[in-house]
Design a protein around this motif. Structure first.
Motif, mmCIF file in Angstrom:
data_model
loop_
_atom_site.group_PDB
_atom_site.id
_atom_site.type_symbol
_atom_site.label_atom_id
_atom_site.label_comp_id
_atom_site.label_asym_id
_atom_site.label_seq_id
_atom_site.Cartn_x
_atom_site.Cartn_y
_atom_site.Cartn_z
ATOM 1 N N HIS A 209 0.753 -1.335 -0.065
ATOM 2 C CA HIS A 209 0.047 0.031 -0.070
ATOM 3 C C HIS A 209 0.785 1.207 -0.089
ATOM 4 O O HIS A 209 1.596 1.386 0.733
ATOM 5 C CB HIS A 209 -0.671 -0.004 1.267
ATOM 6 N N LEU A 269 -0.629 -0.782 -4.336
ATOM 7 C CA LEU A 269 -2.067 0.016 -4.397
ATOM 8 C C LEU A 269 -1.900 1.317 -3.778
ATOM 9 O O LEU A 269 -1.457 1.493 -2.758
ATOM 10 C CB LEU A 269 -3.152 -0.797 -3.360
ATOM 11 N N THR A 297 -2.676 0.211 -9.097
ATOM 12 C CA THR A 297 -4.043 0.942 -8.844
ATOM 13 C C THR A 297 -3.869 2.307 -8.251
ATOM 14 O O THR A 297 -3.035 2.573 -7.639
ATOM 15 C CB THR A 297 -4.903 0.108 -7.903
#
Length: 370
Positions: A209, A269, A297
């Motif tokens: 992340h 992410l 993403t």
């Protein structure tokens, strides 16, 4: 002026408070009495309808007749006179952390559109301290404003404006903070869950992340939702790499994530599309491919999301509708009524930057590709 032109009588109002309809002398101002006469209602009914206070007091049929008459006559309210009667300036302040992000420009567009429907104007104010304490932009905000909308700010950062005792609507902020008169949010947590669901369905288990290093409610919520969503996925390993909100910062954070100790993540992410653009650059500079080697993403669905190649899988945030909802909530508060506190849905937009991980069959095919 020629001899056959009549001069206006002394004291005649020749201003532009109302446009003249066809057939009416240009100097004549369309008044609420004209609208009332055309619609077959009282002036009081016209005031209620055009002030959006007619519900329960004027029938829907008569309200529509008033709106039609006002539109056909070209009626424009005298906002200065109305402000004096109502004790309002008909001006709202929209506070945002920065002006350089497309998201806030779209929030402003939606808020200004909704404000115009009520005869209000919107002043856009980027806080000099970002998400930190926002100074009162005027000597006395209470004297120049009717209310404040703050997007992605904490209530404590607005202490100077709150001291002016103005109605406050918070956007993208903690709904449990009772210092705001109303809170309107996007379903950010669901957006994070949709991203994790998408990546895990493709087979990704090693996910990093790239988390915005910004101490705000919205980014803390994303981090919790990502961790909670991946918690029940068998074999999943989540790492967190803090980063500032810029392409260059995203590049460096992604490079650190991809070259650090341990197995390389198969998916990055990112907390927004700007970070994701930097992550894509980092992948390519390492001689890797998006999405065949690493999926990436974003979040927001900015114009940037379709400017990069491959186009970004991201979460679309309805920014203009968000601004509209915030302004409607503030108008409700100004009318002395309890405002709704909606949470607007968000949408996953799968594109070419995500695919199955490198060790899964068929990873070389991008979604929709050969």
């Amino acid at each position: 002026m020629t001899s056959n032109e009549a001069a206006p009588p002394p004291g005649a109002n020749t201003g532009a408070a109302g446009a003249a309809p066809p057939g009416r002398p240009a100097a004549a101002r369309v008044t609420s009495r004209d609208v009332a006469r055309a619609a077959g209602v009282s002036q009081a009914a016209v005031s209620l309808v055009l002030g959006d206070k007619w519900r329960g007091r004027v029938s829907p049929c008569k309200a529509e007749a008033v709106r039609t008459a006002a539109r056909e006559l070209g009626y424009r309210p005298n906002l200065a006179a109305r402000s004096l009667r109502m004790g309002r300036t008909r001006t709202v302040l929209l506070v945002v952390p920065v002006l350089t992000t497309e998201f806030f420009a779209r929030v402003y567009t939606g808020a200004a559109r909704a404000a115009a429907d009520h005869g209000f104007g919107v002043v856009l104010y980027p806080s000099p301290e970002g998400i930190g304490p926002a100074r009162n932009p005027f000597d006395s905000a209470a004297a120049t404003l009717d209310g404040v909308i703050a997007s992605s700010m904490a209530a404590e950062a607005l202490a100077a404006l709150r001291d002016a005792d103005l109605p406050l609507v918070m956007l993208d902020s903690d709904p449990g903070d009772d210092r705001a008169d109303a809170t309107v949010n996007l379903d950010i947590a669901d957006g994070a869950r949709q991203l994790i669901g998408h990546l895990s369905a493709l087979g990704h288990r090693r996910i990093t992340h790239l988390a915005a290093d910004v101490p705000s409610w919205t980014f803390e919520l994303r981090a919790r939702a990502v961790a909670d969503s991946l918690h029940g996925v068998p074999g999943a390993a989540l790492r967190r790499q803090p980063t500032a909100l810029s392409v260059d910062a995203g590049l460096h954070a992604a490079h650190a994530a991809l070259t650090g100790p341990g197995p390389r993540p198969t998916a990055l992410l990112c907390d927004d599309d700007i970070i994701a653009a930097g992550a894509c650059k980092a992948v390519r500079r390492l001689g890797l491919r998006v999405p065949e080697d690493v999926s990436v993403t974003g979040f927001d669905d900015l114009a940037l999301a379709v400017a990069v190649e491959p186009e970004l899988t991201t979460v679309r945030l309805p920014a203009e509708e968000f601004g509209e909802a915030g302004m409607r909530a503030l108008m409700t508060v100004l009318d002395g009524r309890p405002a709704d506190t909606p949470t607007l849905p968000v949408e996953l937009v799968p594109r070419g930057s995500t695919a199955p991980p490198v060790d899964a069959p068929g990873n070389a095919a991008r979604p929709g590709g050969k």
